[in-house]
Scaffold this active site. Structure first.
Site, PDB file in Angstrom:
ATOM      1  N   ASP A 248       0.857  -1.184   0.000  1.00 56.79           N
ATOM      2  CA  ASP A 248       0.000   0.000   0.000  1.00 56.79           C
ATOM      3  C   ASP A 248       0.889   1.228   0.000  1.00 56.79           C
ATOM      4  O   ASP A 248       2.087   1.144   0.261  1.00 56.79           O
ATOM      5  CB  ASP A 248      -0.882   0.018   1.258  1.00 56.79           C
ATOM      6  CG  ASP A 248      -0.023   0.018   2.525  1.00 56.79           C
ATOM      7  OD1 ASP A 248       0.280   1.111   3.020  1.00 56.79           O
ATOM      8  OD2 ASP A 248       0.385  -1.075   2.985  1.00 56.79           O
TER       9      ASP A 248
ATOM     10  N   ASP B 117       1.439   4.634   2.122  1.00 53.97           N
ATOM     11  CA  ASP B 117       1.114   4.979   3.500  1.00 53.97           C
ATOM     12  C   ASP B 117       0.167   6.182   3.571  1.00 53.97           C
ATOM     13  O   ASP B 117      -0.013   6.926   2.606  1.00 53.97           O
ATOM     14  CB  ASP B 117       2.401   5.261   4.268  1.00 53.97           C
ATOM     15  CG  ASP B 117       2.284   4.863   5.726  1.00 53.97           C
ATOM     16  OD1 ASP B 117       1.830   3.736   5.997  1.00 53.97           O
ATOM     17  OD2 ASP B 117       2.651   5.665   6.594  1.00 53.97           O
TER      18      ASP B 117
END
Length: 265
Positions: A203, A205
């Site tokens: 992902d 952040d």
């Protein structure tokens, strides 16, 4: 002398609970308590390989409660001298994206509640300027689709970062964020083990992307989508690791270490 049950180990990250087929399972006792799970030993890349899931088989251990000392000591007691450490990370800068595989070359510790050394008395100051084994890192980064370089900041967890924290880390020039890379790396160095992580970017952040921020479901889902790719890559990298050439253990050649290192006479 530690039995030469395996020569290299893989410590599996979130969702990475098994690696090898046709394995022997070993319950290993350590002076530091129980490891996260029994160690399984089999073959990969033409070598005897030990596998240990960092969080346990069912992710029973959150990052701040993992018994890192027991895990590393258990592997060393089986004769392991090199440790490859897959882990899930968030991205902090635009040069990485979800799905990327990265071998970082630097670490920043922002944990605070963990036992991070085997030293409980006496003097043994481990050099840690370059935290990762260059030989292992080169073998991992030499595989297709893997990049090398960047700094991984390790936070205490188990919560994810605030946007302000994430933006602060990115502003320092740090590339990746993780919850398990420390003290694992320094404990390996204290036990005279070669160690290198391979990070799966799951992902971006919270401070990097607009929107709801990071969620556990997306992190686990992205890591799971890359498990088979990671297993294939690890087996190929293990096959290419040469013997010697790094000097990771040489720091202790002339030191009387005040703790037990399995296999050290």
């Amino acid at each position: 002398m530690a039995a030469k049950t395996a020569e290299i180990a893989v410590i599996g990250g979130s969702g990475f609970y098994s690696f090898l087929d046709d394995t022997d399972e070993l319950e290993v006792e350590t002076p530091y308590g129980e490891p996260s799970a029994p160690v399984t030993v089999g073959e990969a890349g033409g070598k005897r390989v030990a596998f240990l899931p960092r969080h346990g088989r069912e992710h029973a251990q959150p990052p701040h409660r993992i018994n890192y000392r027991a895990n590393l000591w258990a592997l060393a007691s089986l004769g392991v001298r090199r440790v490859v450490a897959p882990c899930a990370v968030g991205g902090l800068r635009p040069e990485v994206a979800p799905g990327d595989l990265v071998v970082p070359d630097q670490l920043v510790d922002r944990t605070w509640g963990r036992t991070q050394t085997f030293v409980e008395k006496g003097a043994a100051h481990v050099p840690f300027a370059d935290p990762y084994c260059p030989v292992l890192s080169s073998a991992l980064a030499g595989q297709d689709g893997v990049s090398r370089g960047g700094t991984m900041v390790v936070v205490e967890g188990p919560r994810f970062s605030t946007r302000a924290e994430s933006q602060h880390y990115a502003a320092q020039g740090w590339t990746l964020i993780n919850m398990t890379g420390h003290p694992e790396a320094v404990l390996a160095r204290e036990l005279l083990l070669c160690y290198a992580p391979i990070a799966v970017v799951t992902d971006m952040d919270a401070g990097i992307d607009a929107g709801a921020g990071v969620g556990q479901a997306e992190v686990f889902a992205m890591f799971d989508r890359n498990i088979e790719r990671l297993k294939t890559l690890l087996a190929r990298a293990i096959a290419t690791v040469p013997d010697g050439g790094c000097g990771c253990a040489a720091w202790a050649d002339d030191i009387d270490l005040p703790y037990d290192v399995p296999g050290r006479s």
